[in-house]
Write a protein that holds these residues in place. Sequence first.
Motif, mmCIF file in Angstrom:
data_model
loop_
_atom_site.group_PDB
_atom_site.id
_atom_site.type_symbol
_atom_site.label_atom_id
_atom_site.label_comp_id
_atom_site.label_asym_id
_atom_site.label_seq_id
_atom_site.Cartn_x
_atom_site.Cartn_y
_atom_site.Cartn_z
ATOM 1 N N GLY A 46 0.509 -4.371 9.206
ATOM 2 C CA GLY A 46 0.529 -4.969 7.878
ATOM 3 C C GLY A 46 -0.358 -4.240 6.909
ATOM 4 N N GLN A 47 -0.560 -4.863 5.765
ATOM 5 C CA GLN A 47 -1.283 -4.214 4.679
ATOM 6 C C GLN A 47 -2.649 -3.700 5.113
ATOM 7 O OE1 GLN A 47 -2.537 -6.643 1.266
ATOM 8 N NE2 GLN A 47 -1.445 -5.207 -0.023
ATOM 9 N N THR A 48 -3.380 -4.480 5.890
ATOM 10 C CA THR A 48 -4.701 -4.014 6.301
ATOM 11 C C THR A 48 -4.680 -3.489 7.731
ATOM 12 O OG1 THR A 48 -5.246 -6.288 6.846
ATOM 13 C CG2 THR A 48 -5.999 -5.475 4.729
ATOM 14 N N GLY A 49 -3.479 -3.343 8.295
ATOM 15 C CA GLY A 49 -3.365 -2.782 9.640
ATOM 16 C C GLY A 49 -2.516 -1.531 9.616
ATOM 17 N N LYS A 50 -1.718 -1.356 10.655
ATOM 18 C CA LYS A 50 -0.901 -0.152 10.771
ATOM 19 C C LYS A 50 0.464 -0.329 10.102
ATOM 20 C CE LYS A 50 -3.580 2.223 13.759
ATOM 21 N NZ LYS A 50 -4.571 1.240 14.165
ATOM 22 N N THR A 51 1.045 0.800 9.727
ATOM 23 C CA THR A 51 2.432 0.826 9.290
ATOM 24 C C THR A 51 3.252 1.349 10.450
ATOM 25 O OG1 THR A 51 1.827 1.269 7.012
ATOM 26 C CG2 THR A 51 4.064 1.850 7.664
ATOM 27 N N GLY A 63 6.134 -14.347 8.151
ATOM 28 C CA GLY A 63 6.727 -13.338 7.272
ATOM 29 C C GLY A 63 5.997 -13.196 5.949
ATOM 30 N N ALA A 64 4.663 -13.259 5.982
ATOM 31 C CA ALA A 64 3.864 -13.039 4.769
ATOM 32 C C ALA A 64 4.086 -11.614 4.266
ATOM 33 C CB ALA A 64 2.373 -13.248 5.075
ATOM 34 N N VAL A 65 4.039 -11.434 2.951
ATOM 35 C CA VAL A 65 4.318 -10.117 2.376
ATOM 36 C C VAL A 65 3.386 -9.041 2.940
ATOM 37 C CG1 VAL A 65 5.360 -10.939 0.253
ATOM 38 C CG2 VAL A 65 2.889 -10.631 0.346
ATOM 39 N N GLN A 66 2.141 -9.433 3.216
ATOM 40 C CA GLN A 66 1.187 -8.445 3.726
ATOM 41 C C GLN A 66 1.622 -7.918 5.095
ATOM 42 O OE1 GLN A 66 0.393 -11.419 2.478
ATOM 43 N NE2 GLN A 66 -1.096 -11.120 0.844
ATOM 44 N N HIS A 67 2.297 -8.742 5.862
ATOM 45 C CA HIS A 67 2.776 -8.285 7.161
ATOM 46 C C HIS A 67 4.063 -7.472 6.999
ATOM 47 C CE1 HIS A 67 3.223 -8.152 11.483
ATOM 48 N NE2 HIS A 67 4.489 -8.472 11.336
ATOM 49 N N LEU A 68 4.969 -7.973 6.161
ATOM 50 C CA LEU A 68 6.254 -7.284 5.952
ATOM 51 C C LEU A 68 6.039 -5.840 5.522
ATOM 52 C CD1 LEU A 68 8.188 -10.092 4.037
ATOM 53 C CD2 LEU A 68 8.451 -9.434 6.442
ATOM 54 N N GLU A 69 5.019 -5.627 4.717
ATOM 55 C CA GLU A 69 4.740 -4.291 4.214
ATOM 56 C C GLU A 69 4.532 -3.291 5.344
ATOM 57 O OE1 GLU A 69 1.710 -4.355 1.068
ATOM 58 O OE2 GLU A 69 1.346 -2.259 1.563
ATOM 59 N N GLY A 70 4.014 -3.744 6.472
ATOM 60 C CA GLY A 70 3.713 -2.832 7.562
ATOM 61 C C GLY A 70 4.867 -2.600 8.521
ATOM 62 N N MET A 71 5.975 -3.377 8.386
ATOM 63 C CA MET A 71 7.052 -3.240 9.372
ATOM 64 C C MET A 71 8.435 -3.165 8.750
ATOM 65 S SD MET A 71 8.177 -6.455 8.923
ATOM 66 C CE MET A 71 9.343 -6.855 10.215
ATOM 67 N N SER A 76 -10.346 -4.920 -2.646
ATOM 68 C CA SER A 76 -9.866 -6.073 -3.399
ATOM 69 C C SER A 76 -8.420 -6.328 -3.011
ATOM 70 C CB SER A 76 -9.964 -5.814 -4.902
ATOM 71 O OG SER A 76 -9.141 -4.715 -5.250
ATOM 72 N N THR A 77 -8.025 -7.600 -3.050
ATOM 73 C CA THR A 77 -6.664 -7.930 -2.635
ATOM 74 C C THR A 77 -5.643 -7.558 -3.707
ATOM 75 O OG1 THR A 77 -7.035 -10.177 -3.422
ATOM 76 C CG2 THR A 77 -7.335 -9.790 -1.067
ATOM 77 N N ASP A 78 -6.088 -7.312 -4.944
ATOM 78 C CA ASP A 78 -5.115 -6.949 -5.987
ATOM 79 C C ASP A 78 -4.939 -5.439 -6.131
ATOM 80 O OD1 ASP A 78 -7.636 -6.657 -7.081
ATOM 81 O OD2 ASP A 78 -7.052 -7.338 -9.070
ATOM 82 N N SER A 79 -5.951 -4.652 -5.806
ATOM 83 C CA SER A 79 -5.809 -3.194 -5.932
ATOM 84 C C SER A 79 -5.820 -2.482 -4.586
ATOM 85 C CB SER A 79 -6.933 -2.604 -6.775
ATOM 86 O OG SER A 79 -7.059 -3.283 -7.983
ATOM 87 N N SER A 80 -6.504 -3.048 -3.613
ATOM 88 C CA SER A 80 -6.509 -2.535 -2.242
ATOM 89 C C SER A 80 -6.814 -1.053 -2.137
ATOM 90 C CB SER A 80 -5.158 -2.763 -1.548
ATOM 91 O OG SER A 80 -4.637 -4.006 -1.831
ATOM 92 N N THR A 81 -7.807 -0.555 -2.870
ATOM 93 C CA THR A 81 -8.135 0.869 -2.704
ATOM 94 C C THR A 81 -9.326 1.067 -1.774
ATOM 95 O OG1 THR A 81 -9.738 1.114 -4.492
ATOM 96 C CG2 THR A 81 -7.409 1.298 -5.083
ATOM 97 N N GLY A 82 -10.281 0.159 -1.777
ATOM 98 C CA GLY A 82 -11.502 0.366 -0.991
ATOM 99 C C GLY A 82 -12.326 1.536 -1.488
#
Lengths: 343, 259
Positions: free
Chosen positions: A269-274, A287-295, B123-129
């Motif tokens: 996901g967004q803060t994990g792996k793609t 199916g949160a958007v942050q998870h969908l983004e990664g798969m 940040s959750t809106d820009s996510s650059t770190g």
Amino acid sequence: MSAASGPEIDVADYRDVWVFVEQHDGEAAPVSWELLAKGRELADETGESLVALVVGDGVAHLAEEAVARGADRALLADDPVFEPYRADPYGEQFRALVEARKPSIVLIGGTHTGRDFAGRVAVPAHAGLTADCTELAVDEAGLLLASRPTFGGSAMATIKCPAHRPQMATVRAGVFDAGEPAEAAENAAEAVESVDVVVAEEDTLSTVLERVVGGVVDITDADVIVAGGAGCEGDVTPLVELAEALGGEVAATRAAVEEGWVEPARQVGQTGKTVRPHLYIAAGISGAVQHLEGMNGSDVVVAVNTDPNAPIFEHADYGIVGDLHEVLPALTAMVREKREVAA
Amino acid sequence: MNDGWNIVVCVKQVPDADDVTIDPDTGTLNRSDAPAVLNKPDHNAVESALALRDAVGGTVTAITMGPPPASAVLQAAVAAGADGGVLLTDRAFGGSDTWPTSLALARAAEELDADVVICGEESTDSSTGQVPPGIAAHNGWAQLTYTESLDPRPDEGVLVGTRDVEGGYERVAAALPVVVAMVFGANDPRPAGLHRKIFAETEFEPVQWTAADLDIEDRVGLANSPTKVGGMDTASPVERERTRVDSVEALYDHLAEVL
């Protein structure tokens, strides 16, 4: 401190595509070679050279491998001060190299190390830095178009850097194909240039006391992934058994990782792996958007969820309403059975 | 070092990510009424700052950059236990990307004589770190990004951080001043105490600094931001079959086709 932003630069003075070859303990991070392959395409389009930047201690072999993988040249900064990675000596060395050689584009892996490095070095260079890109291209003027998902993956923003150089981007691992090195790179060593090391140990700001790494899976290479979310309710055995039967890997949502059910290296996901496997089985994942983004790049997606209205079903090829603790074991049994029949 | 450390925590106001959803048919974003909240990873930064103050003494000052309503996130930090808050607010900051943003925060941290600056992971809106290493780079300070836990050693004047790195972790001792970015979810933020909350809501007034106060009025804003948004495309929704099956057998048959 109060000086203005520095002299106006002439962007025409800046040439070439650089790729930062992230390495740990003499081993290149996979994303480094992915970026080198993509950097080759970009350099061919702009008619510039592709340059690999290799920093470490005893890493000449990586500089040669970079040449075998398509770099026109490799810059090698080889010194004990660069092992293990630390932001400040790497940053200082990079600053000096950019000042002297003026690269137009610099690509860096979007790993923790790559993002730590990129964020540091972009500042003294007053470079434009785009984070976490998944698409790279150059326009007619040779300007880098760095695109990244935004708003949780519902839109793609394309970032340009018209008046500053270098144009820097961190790029997500697993997005581009690494390709294979050419077999006989006889002239590889000749294309490697050792650069002056500008950092001394006594000037560094930090000390690595201990480093514990190794034995961690890489789910980005898996053909089949069985992923679990909150619906696992603490029991991931059905995921593990199905993944084993299918010869795949287990993955998880952030929620499942934060609960401690699955190790962080397996987070998608967004803060994990793609990941882009052939088959992605999403079990107990809303199916949160942050998870969908990664798969979302998976070829085929299967959803298993007790909630018939879970958003994941809208993003799946095949969906079944049911408890993963019943559906997955039944599926596992069938996979095993057919395999025995076949054998 | 007897008076403890000057701890600065950077916080940001963002649209509530939980209220943002995607329409699967059009791929467009429904974020109409997403309220502005404290960036979730910043809760972990605030907690780390307070825990650090518990360990070594000193003060925690929250800073944010934004229009006046952004002071709501300073209020949240003060309610959680921060001693004070500084709002960096100026039209000149408008349109800043991560380069000038980290400059403004870096200058403010310098003004506050910070020993430790703590930020959230991203940040959750820009996510650059990119802002935490940017602050460190502007000031020439040490940095500890992707930090899971902190171990202060005031006698030695160093802060040891355990960093999450690919394939494991590392422990790094950084000289002060140092900029830390905490991993999202690294700790359990303490709830705001009732009295502190009342104070934050009724009496607390943030200090306000302009770009000129920080002597950076010519170095911030859109004009000093290297990156420009060149275009925004709706991500084309991935076409899926969306076939419902009602038995594991039927599911297996579909899988047998693709495997």
